[in-house]
Design an enzyme around this catalytic site. Structure first.
Site, PDB file in Angstrom:
ATOM      1  N   TYR A   1     -13.461  -3.096  10.880  1.00 36.29           N
ATOM      2  CA  TYR A   1     -12.146  -2.567  10.527  1.00 36.29           C
ATOM      3  C   TYR A   1     -11.210  -2.616  11.736  1.00 36.29           C
ATOM      4  O   TYR A   1     -10.068  -3.090  11.636  1.00 36.29           O
ATOM      5  CB  TYR A   1     -12.268  -1.119  10.037  1.00 36.29           C
ATOM      6  CG  TYR A   1     -10.913  -0.458   9.877  1.00 36.29           C
ATOM      7  CD1 TYR A   1     -10.105  -0.746   8.780  1.00 36.29           C
ATOM      8  CD2 TYR A   1     -10.432   0.434  10.846  1.00 36.29           C
ATOM      9  CE1 TYR A   1      -8.855  -0.153   8.650  1.00 36.29           C
ATOM     10  CE2 TYR A   1      -9.188   1.028  10.711  1.00 36.29           C
ATOM     11  CZ  TYR A   1      -8.405   0.727   9.618  1.00 36.29           C
ATOM     12  OH  TYR A   1      -7.156   1.301   9.494  1.00 36.29           O
TER      13      TYR A   1
ATOM     14  N   GLY B   1       0.818  -1.210   0.000  1.00 39.60           N
ATOM     15  CA  GLY B   1       0.000   0.000   0.000  1.00 39.60           C
ATOM     16  C   GLY B   1       0.848   1.255   0.000  1.00 39.60           C
ATOM     17  O   GLY B   1       0.469   2.270   0.581  1.00 39.60           O
TER      18      GLY B   1
END
Length: 321
Positions: free
Chosen positions: A181, A27
């Site tokens: 999350y 990422g």
């Protein structure tokens, strides 16, 4: 904890040189991962950006090169939501060794409905945790080939208030995006700590460190157009928050230090100095719930079963002394 007497104080603006070393940042094309890659590239190391989108990776590398002349950068296509692609992604690194990986990439959904990866796993848990779990397996030979490699797992302050439900890791019974999350990041942190315990058990030369960025907001993050542009309005609106939190450039500091600082040890957790929310990086006491090794072991077994990847036998070499 304190610095050893022979080690100068850490300066976030002038990290030590790392010429000849190779680092992978998952990422690395956006957010905190971008700033991890930018800061590591200033050390002279080769930095590989792992990204699902090759075009975005190219934009990020162009931005870094504009700020770090001579930066040694590469990109590999890396989709953590597709477990079958990870072995090929690692092969495409085409390196003999890897000195560190920063497990940073992540998915965060703000609203239902619940979504799944190509492998049938809940998207955030499947990408953020299971993808990195499987990736570690394929990277381990390259990490073991380095002198004293590091696996740095980027957790989240949001995980501090969460607890894992081992019987519902996929959030099938009660899906709430923000909680899911937070639990996916908590799973990553459990994994990073359990991984180091297992690495030590086989006397590996690889160390696993867990970090978190504290409170990192876009409105406090300096512009890196076109990767990130902060408007004047966003700067003004975010100013009051700067008393408590910080930008994503500062959120990258704990990960960068965990990669580079020779005083960092496996099994540690690093975060921002001020209330765990902002400031220069420091070692933190591991949160109480993360010390539960029985939960970590059950998560490890579940992750092995869900990914089909067996990290049980970790390649080991004598630790660097």
């Amino acid at each position: 904890m304190s610095y050893t007497s022979s080690t100068p104080p850490w300066d976030v603006g002038r990290p030590p040189r790392a010429d000849g070393r190779v680092f992978l940042v998952t990422g690395g094309n956006a957010g905190i991962g971008y700033f991890v890659a930018e800061q590591l590239s200033a050390t002279g190391a080769t930095v590989v950006l792992g990204s699902r989108d090759p075009a975005k990776a190219e934009v990020a590398m162009a931005s870094i090169r504009s700020r770090v002349p001579g930066a040694r950068l590469r990109a590999v296509r890396l989709d953590l939501a597709d477990l079958s692609s990870l072995r090929t992604a690692v092969e495409s690194l085409d390196v003999e060794r890897l000195d560190a990986v920063v497990h940073n990439a992540g998915v965060a959904l703000d609203a239902p409905p619940r979504r799944e990866t190509a492998d049938g796993h809940e998207l955030m848990f499947g990408t953020n945790h299971l993808g990195h779990f499987a990736l570690t397996h394929w990277l381990m030979p390259l990490l073991s080939a380095a002198g004293a490699a590091r696996i740095v797992t980027m957790g989240s302050f949001a995980a501090k208030s969460e607890r894992l439900d081992i019987d519902d890791l996929q959030s099938r019974r009660d899906y709430r995006p923000k909680r899911t999350y937070g639990r996916s990041k908590l799973a990553q942190m459990y994994f990073g700590l359990e991984l180091d315990r297992r690495l030590r058990a086989v006397d590996s030369n690889v160390a696993s460190v867990v970090v978190h960025p504290g409170g990192a907001l876009d409105s406090l993050t300096p512009s890196r157009p076109p990767v990130h542009t902060r408007t004047a309005g966003a700067r003004l609106r975010g100013a009051p928050a700067a008393l408590l939190v910080q930008g994503k450039h500062a959120g990258a500091w704990p990960a960068v230090r965990a990669v580079l600082d020779p005083t960092v040890r496996g099994g540690q957790m690093w975060g921002p100095r001020v209330l765990g929310l902002r400031g220069e990086p420091r070692p933190e006491r591991v949160w109480n719930h993360l010390t539960d090794t029985s939960v970590a072991a059950r998560l490890w077994d579940a992750s092995r079963d869900l990914t089909g990847v067996d990290l049980g036998t970790i390649p080991g070499q004598p630790r660097a002394r």
